[in-house]
Write a protein that holds these residues in place. Sequence first.
Motif, short mmCIF file in Angstrom:
data_model
loop_
_atom_site.label_atom_id
_atom_site.label_comp_id
_atom_site.label_asym_id
_atom_site.label_seq_id
_atom_site.Cartn_x
_atom_site.Cartn_y
_atom_site.Cartn_z
N GLY A 458 0.79 -1.22 0.00
CA GLY A 458 0.00 0.00 0.00
C GLY A 458 0.82 1.27 0.00
N THR A 634 -12.15 3.22 -1.64
CA THR A 634 -11.09 3.59 -0.69
C THR A 634 -9.84 2.76 -0.93
N ASP A 635 -10.01 1.45 -1.09
CA ASP A 635 -8.85 0.58 -1.33
C ASP A 635 -8.25 0.83 -2.72
N TYR A 636 -9.12 1.10 -3.70
CA TYR A 636 -8.60 1.39 -5.04
C TYR A 636 -7.67 2.60 -4.99
N ARG A 638 -5.81 3.67 -2.62
CA ARG A 638 -4.53 3.39 -1.96
C ARG A 638 -3.67 2.41 -2.73
N TYR A 639 -4.30 1.41 -3.33
CA TYR A 639 -3.52 0.31 -3.90
C TYR A 639 -3.43 0.32 -5.43
N SER A 689 -1.96 -7.93 1.17
CA SER A 689 -2.50 -6.66 1.64
C SER A 689 -4.02 -6.64 1.67
N LEU A 690 -4.66 -7.39 0.77
CA LEU A 690 -6.11 -7.32 0.62
C LEU A 690 -6.72 -8.72 0.70
N GLU A 694 -12.13 -7.92 -0.05
CA GLU A 694 -11.71 -6.58 -0.43
C GLU A 694 -11.37 -6.51 -1.92
N LEU A 698 -13.06 -4.18 -4.85
CA LEU A 698 -12.36 -3.41 -5.87
C LEU A 698 -13.04 -3.58 -7.23
#
Length: 724
Positions: A458, A634-636, A638-639, A689-690, A694, A698
């Motif tokens: 991340g 949110t995860d998109y 960051r990653y 990480s995911l 999650e 995505l």
Amino acid sequence: MTIKNWALAVTAWGALSLASCDALTDVMGDDGITGAMLVGAEADDANWMTHGRTYSEQRYSPLDQINAENVGSLGLAWFADMDTARGQEATPLVIDGKLYLTTAWSKVKAFDAATGEALWDFDPQVPGETAVKACCDTVNRGLAAWGDSLFLGTLDGRLVALDRDTGEVQWETVTVDQSQSYTVTGAPRVIDGKVIIGNGGAEFGVRGYVAAYDAESGEELWRFYTVPEGTEDDQSPEYLQVAAETWNTEVLAGSDAIGGGGTVWDSMAYDPDLDMLYIGVGNGSPWNRAYRSPGEDGTGDGDNLYLSSIVAIRPDTGEYVWHYQTTPGETWDYTATQHIVLADMEIDGEERQVLMQAPKNGFFYVIDRATGEFISGEPYTGLNWATGIDESGRPIENPETRIDKTGEPALVLPGPLGGHNWHPMAYHPGENLVYIPAFEAGWIYSPQANWKPDTARGFNIGMDMAANDLPPDLGIRRQVEGTIKGMLVAWDPIAQEARWSVDHSGPWNGGLLATGGDLVFQGNQSSTFKAYNAASGEELWSFGAQTGIVAPPITYKVDGEQYVAVLAGWGGAFSTSTDGGLINKDGAVRNISRLLVFKLGGEAALPAMPELAAMPLDPPVSRASAETIAAGGTDYARYCAVCHGPAAVGATYLPDLRRSGALGNRGTWASIVHEGALSANGMASFSDSLSTEEIEALRAYVIHRANEDKALEGASDTEQVARR
């Protein structure tokens, strides 16, 4: 003989006009590239032996065969297609009529500099999954030369010595902990047989340093850390003990420890008379100082040395000499890794040995390079984080932009790409002007609550990156476009003001070259390569390159004829962090990676430009809940956004996920994102990480975004606004 003695000796033949490296060889013997040759590079107008042509990194050549009077007849002499369709940022080297360059994925190629005949190439076989450790594309900025060797830093952290004649590996050594997200993209420098290289990875939580290696064996000779470890004691180097007092060391050494950042990923310069190596130090990890160094009230505090600093060290030992911190307690990704230029000039009636830099924070600095004393600093571009610099050299900050103290979002100028990024400046001693590839681009810095580090994959910035996602409406996007500017600024470092400037259609434009022919050369985001009058900024010549140019040009001479060369190929941080070219007045920018070489009367021609074929936007129906889509967004941010673009609007040369065939199949998506089915192409597994849930979120987010944009296809701006 040491570099210091060479520096004294070179003054005896500094007045010589050396037509080529052959002349140097006659003087120095058949030893390949020597210290005397690098110290005396200013007098050698035929070759380009080190990254900035000279140790001073001025990127100025006295060659004047191509000049303001005849540049209109400049034509393409030859070109060479690259086999890496990613960002091209390298400065070629030219030695004895041969041109050496690096490309994306850390590959190396050698050519006859006059004819373009391919001589050899080298592929270090960087593992594809290394790409996810790189914040800003799989780029490489160049080579260093010493003796009969070339030195290359690879994306996965190796330093490789190659035979200059054959490209064969002489030795290689790993310079980083490859279990962490370190990368190497910058060009090494060689001083007195020591190969000096830094690294990148601050966004992912590493600890920065620069190190020196023996040019003959690859043995590490010294290592200089730029931030403390967090466990300093009386036995630690004094400069790190001092730095530790400006950090919350539990952040560096506690149970959730991260490296602190401060990577030395690009700029270096060397003064052989003072025997000082100057390095530019990067941003903190995370960006948000409230997590790195909280004060008693839980908000940000502490300068966090030596982040965002210029540091002078001894190249023989790595000993600290002095530092100047451009952005104390940096919290906006304001690196000081930007190009450093050394020059001597008269200021207030006194001859000064100065160091000049236009770092990300928007101020142009003139500093005494012997002592680190602040001389002057003024904004070279728009900024709102500070109102000026006080007499001590410390910025006068705007407290509203101190998001690490307020805990509230703020629109700050410059944004994390800075007012000037890695693209090299050039200095013309005759005009006493520094040419800056500058831009204006703000960003909403929004502190992320309950942030935790993830050193596996991340972005560790402590900010909500999704706060900067633009809505799909093209009308709004074009309004934002109007606030983003790119320009070439001719800066007077004594008056601390622009003498002239040229506007560009977008912000991400190429590095610069100044010449004795009263010319300044620059490529740009609009896929053209141009020459300007160095004194006035008048455009004198232009060439359609078919691709965006971010790399800096060079010039050299073979058999009495002057050439200008530039590596073309769109890429880097801005190209992957924007919406596929919509934030660009000339539309989407292509990547067609080539080396372009010009001479007077050149008659070569590029092949016809291929059509840009986009995959159809035909997503499956969006059925996920609003909560799932929001979590995936949110995860998109960051990653994924750093490579595939904010709001899932991809660049022109990396996959646009809205158009991916994997969107319609949960198993296929999981095999790529969770299992790493495409790791050889740079798409590593994110399973560390995911979770699978999650990763599925995505997919739901990208499907949602694809459907939003599908609904707007073909609609006018007015119709799009009405639909929303």
